[in-house]
Design a protein around this motif. Structure first.
Motif, mmCIF file in Angstrom:
data_model
loop_
_atom_site.group_PDB
_atom_site.id
_atom_site.type_symbol
_atom_site.label_atom_id
_atom_site.label_comp_id
_atom_site.label_asym_id
_atom_site.label_seq_id
_atom_site.Cartn_x
_atom_site.Cartn_y
_atom_site.Cartn_z
ATOM 1 N N ASP A 256 0.841 -1.191 0.000
ATOM 2 C CA ASP A 256 0.000 0.000 0.000
ATOM 3 C C ASP A 256 0.886 1.255 0.000
ATOM 4 O O ASP A 256 0.708 2.173 -0.818
ATOM 5 N N LEU A 257 1.869 1.291 0.899
ATOM 6 C CA LEU A 257 2.765 2.443 0.951
ATOM 7 C C LEU A 257 3.637 2.510 -0.309
ATOM 8 O O LEU A 257 3.835 3.594 -0.874
ATOM 9 N N PHE A 258 4.153 1.371 -0.752
ATOM 10 C CA PHE A 258 5.022 1.355 -1.924
ATOM 11 C C PHE A 258 4.322 1.970 -3.132
ATOM 12 O O PHE A 258 4.940 2.677 -3.938
ATOM 13 N N GLN A 259 3.021 1.714 -3.255
ATOM 14 C CA GLN A 259 2.257 2.210 -4.394
ATOM 15 C C GLN A 259 1.751 3.639 -4.187
ATOM 16 O O GLN A 259 1.087 4.201 -5.066
ATOM 17 N N THR A 260 2.083 4.238 -3.052
ATOM 18 C CA THR A 260 1.726 5.621 -2.761
ATOM 19 C C THR A 260 2.838 6.534 -3.274
ATOM 20 O O THR A 260 4.009 6.298 -2.985
ATOM 21 N N PRO A 261 2.518 7.575 -4.049
ATOM 22 C CA PRO A 261 3.561 8.474 -4.549
ATOM 23 C C PRO A 261 4.455 8.990 -3.430
ATOM 24 O O PRO A 261 3.969 9.379 -2.360
ATOM 25 N N GLY A 262 5.760 8.946 -3.661
ATOM 26 C CA GLY A 262 6.720 9.400 -2.660
ATOM 27 C C GLY A 262 7.367 8.280 -1.880
ATOM 28 O O GLY A 262 8.350 8.500 -1.172
ATOM 29 N N PHE A 263 6.847 7.073 -2.000
ATOM 30 C CA PHE A 263 7.413 5.918 -1.287
ATOM 31 C C PHE A 263 8.147 4.997 -2.269
ATOM 32 O O PHE A 263 9.364 5.009 -2.365
ATOM 33 N N GLY A 264 7.404 4.184 -3.000
ATOM 34 C CA GLY A 264 8.036 3.216 -3.879
ATOM 35 C C GLY A 264 8.907 3.839 -4.943
ATOM 36 O O GLY A 264 9.903 3.234 -5.374
ATOM 37 N N ASP A 265 8.573 5.043 -5.375
ATOM 38 C CA ASP A 265 9.364 5.674 -6.433
ATOM 39 C C ASP A 265 10.674 6.273 -5.908
ATOM 40 O O ASP A 265 11.422 6.891 -6.662
ATOM 41 N N THR A 266 10.974 6.057 -4.623
ATOM 42 C CA THR A 266 12.284 6.446 -4.077
ATOM 43 C C THR A 266 13.191 5.230 -3.876
ATOM 44 O O THR A 266 14.344 5.382 -3.460
ATOM 45 N N ILE A 267 12.676 4.027 -4.143
ATOM 46 C CA ILE A 267 13.390 2.805 -3.782
ATOM 47 C C ILE A 267 14.261 2.310 -4.933
ATOM 48 O O ILE A 267 13.769 2.069 -6.040
ATOM 49 N N ASP A 268 15.536 2.143 -4.648
ATOM 50 C CA ASP A 268 16.504 1.622 -5.610
ATOM 51 C C ASP A 268 16.981 0.266 -5.106
ATOM 52 O O ASP A 268 17.892 0.175 -4.283
ATOM 53 N N PHE A 269 16.350 -0.798 -5.576
ATOM 54 C CA PHE A 269 16.673 -2.134 -5.081
ATOM 55 C C PHE A 269 18.089 -2.560 -5.472
ATOM 56 O O PHE A 269 18.735 -3.316 -4.748
ATOM 57 N N VAL A 270 18.591 -2.082 -6.591
ATOM 58 C CA VAL A 270 19.954 -2.419 -7.004
ATOM 59 C C VAL A 270 20.954 -1.842 -6.010
ATOM 60 O O VAL A 270 21.871 -2.529 -5.541
ATOM 61 N N HIS A 271 20.794 -0.573 -5.659
ATOM 62 C CA HIS A 271 21.691 0.049 -4.689
ATOM 63 C C HIS A 271 21.572 -0.621 -3.326
ATOM 64 O O HIS A 271 22.576 -0.818 -2.626
ATOM 65 N N ILE A 272 20.353 -0.940 -2.936
ATOM 66 C CA ILE A 272 20.135 -1.577 -1.635
ATOM 67 C C ILE A 272 20.922 -2.885 -1.547
ATOM 68 O O ILE A 272 21.678 -3.116 -0.597
ATOM 69 N N LYS A 273 20.786 -3.726 -2.538
ATOM 70 C CA LYS A 273 21.470 -5.022 -2.495
ATOM 71 C C LYS A 273 22.984 -4.861 -2.626
ATOM 72 O O LYS A 273 23.750 -5.537 -1.925
ATOM 73 N N GLN A 274 23.422 -3.968 -3.495
ATOM 74 C CA GLN A 274 24.863 -3.752 -3.650
ATOM 75 C C GLN A 274 25.485 -3.313 -2.328
ATOM 76 O O GLN A 274 26.570 -3.774 -1.952
ATOM 77 N N HIS A 275 24.829 -2.415 -1.630
ATOM 78 C CA HIS A 275 25.393 -1.905 -0.382
ATOM 79 C C HIS A 275 25.589 -3.024 0.640
ATOM 80 O O HIS A 275 26.709 -3.248 1.119
ATOM 81 N N TYR A 276 24.534 -3.710 0.973
ATOM 82 C CA TYR A 276 24.623 -4.690 2.052
ATOM 83 C C TYR A 276 25.542 -5.855 1.695
ATOM 84 O O TYR A 276 26.395 -6.258 2.489
ATOM 85 N N TYR A 277 25.389 -6.404 0.510
ATOM 86 C CA TYR A 277 26.130 -7.613 0.168
ATOM 87 C C TYR A 277 27.581 -7.340 -0.209
ATOM 88 O O TYR A 277 28.444 -8.199 -0.023
ATOM 89 N N GLU A 278 27.883 -6.133 -0.727
ATOM 90 C CA GLU A 278 29.261 -5.825 -1.095
ATOM 91 C C GLU A 278 30.050 -5.211 0.051
ATOM 92 O O GLU A 278 31.242 -5.460 0.195
ATOM 93 N N VAL A 279 29.410 -4.413 0.891
ATOM 94 C CA VAL A 279 30.123 -3.722 1.967
ATOM 95 C C VAL A 279 30.351 -4.628 3.173
ATOM 96 O O VAL A 279 31.420 -4.610 3.784
ATOM 97 N N HIS A 280 29.379 -5.445 3.519
ATOM 98 C CA HIS A 280 29.462 -6.268 4.735
ATOM 99 C C HIS A 280 30.221 -7.556 4.462
ATOM 100 O O HIS A 280 29.662 -8.656 4.511
ATOM 101 N N ARG A 281 31.514 -7.454 4.203
ATOM 102 C CA ARG A 281 32.298 -8.644 3.865
ATOM 103 C C ARG A 281 32.508 -9.559 5.070
ATOM 104 O O ARG A 281 32.848 -10.726 4.908
ATOM 105 N N ASP A 282 32.320 -9.031 6.279
ATOM 106 C CA ASP A 282 32.399 -9.910 7.448
ATOM 107 C C ASP A 282 31.234 -10.898 7.463
ATOM 108 O O ASP A 282 31.349 -11.999 8.006
ATOM 109 N N ILE A 283 30.109 -10.515 6.855
ATOM 110 C CA ILE A 283 28.946 -11.397 6.780
ATOM 111 C C ILE A 283 28.911 -12.133 5.449
ATOM 112 O O ILE A 283 28.526 -13.305 5.382
#
Length: 334
Positions: A256-283
């Motif tokens: 519901d929120l994702f489909q509300t203007p101002g929420f989902g259209d700010t989400i960059d799933f590529v950046h999100i995954k790159q950050h966590y999986y590339e930066v957290h090398r201890d995990i």
């Protein structure tokens, strides 16, 4: 910055720069259109809050936004998305330059979101919980016509109470599970997280939003964790009792929120995954970024309208994002 205690518990360093930008300028930094720059990364949930609130309130023309890349090293966030690797307004390569310009011996976390004073090049604040509240309260004279009330006076006590629990058990709870240094600490965080998500599911089963019948600051803060849950927290942080898609009420609420203007259209799933999986090398020592999950279901029917509620209250939806702030094609959900 954060550390893991001798018992294996993750602890977040919450010593942020508490200077505030206010309408009366009492901390030496008055609200002035064009004077400040909000520095964010689309990868970061704390920064994502500020991106959403700035957009909902229509502050794009009075508070510019610099977007750092999704990955960083111990020297902080970089502007590698910009031509020449420099922020075009601040002229710096790394966010730490603005911190060191104000505090040459700064020894705490160089974090986003941060607001920088453009004329001096000095950071003003990185106090992320206060930043979004001040955008609602102190910048009110510059809100767009039809801006929603995200922190209305009559609901503030309830919003603060929800935010306290959501931060401790959910927003920070996923990190407490993911970075736990012992089995006991991990399981403690894991159970706190899912116990809270169950309580939130019960609450949201009978009402569309967390507090009152409109979107508030509380919804913004919960959303930025929920939207990262399946792509990152479920696997990377071992928060794997259930996926978000397996929690019917929270999944519908998040859509519901994702489909509300101002929420989902700010989400960059590529950046999100790159950050966590590339930066957290201890995990994730290999730095391999998962190809999934499938994201098309974010646009499926959520059915939350039957609970009533008015997303923006007496206000209106924000207009589409400025062209230079649109999430790159293929990074979101289309």
């Amino acid at each position: 910055m954060a550390y893991v205690s001798t018992t294996g518990e993750f602890s977040r360093d919450q010593r942020y720069i508490a200077t505030r930008i206010t309408a009366d300028g009492r901390d030496g930094y008055p609200v002035e259109p064009g004077r400040y720059r909000l520095v964010v990364s689309r990868a970061c949930p704390w920064a994502n809050r500020a991106i959403i609130v700035r957009r909902l309130l229509g502050l794009e023309d009075v508070l510019s936004m610099g977007i750092a890349g999704p990955t960083h090293d111990e020297r902080s966030w970089t502007f590698d998305l910009d031509p020449g690797g420099r922020d075009p307004v601040l002229g710096i390569e790394r966010l730490q330059e603005a911190f060191f310009k104000r505090y040459p011996d700064y020894d705490k976390g160089i974090t986003v979101p941060a607001i920088v004073d453009v004329p001096s090049g000095k950071v003003v604040t990185n106090d992320f919980p206060q930043i979004t509240l001040d955008l609602s309260l102190e910048w009110a004279d510059h809100h767009r016509e039809g801006a929603p009330q995200l922190y209305p006076p009559e609901l503030r006590n309830d919003i603060d109470a929800i935010n306290k629990h959501v931060f401790a058990d959910v927003n920070n709870g996923v990190y407490r599970a993911g970075f736990a240094g012992s089995q006991e600490a991990y399981e403690k965080a894991y159970h706190r997280l899912f116990d809270r998500l169950d309580k939130l599911s019960d609450l949201l089963s009978t009402q569309r939003y967390l507090v009152g019948d409109t979107i508030t600051e509380a919804d913004v803060r919960l959303f930025t964790t929920l939207v990262r849950f399946d792509p990152v927290y479920h696997g990377h942080f071992k928060c794997n009792r259930s996926k978000l898609t397996e929690m019917p009420v929270l999944w519908a609420y998040a859509r519901d929120l994702f489909q509300t203007p101002g929420f989902g259209d700010t989400i960059d799933f590529v950046h999100i995954k790159q950050h966590y999986y590339e930066v957290h090398r201890d995990i994730n020592p290999t730095g391999i970024v998962p190809a999934g999950p499938d994201l098309g279901n974010w646009l499926s029917e959520h059915g939350r309208q039957k609970l009533g509620g008015r997303p923006f209250g007496d206000g209106t939806p924000p207009p589409p994002p400025k062209p230079e702030e649109v999430v790159p094609e293929g990074h979101g959900v289309s």
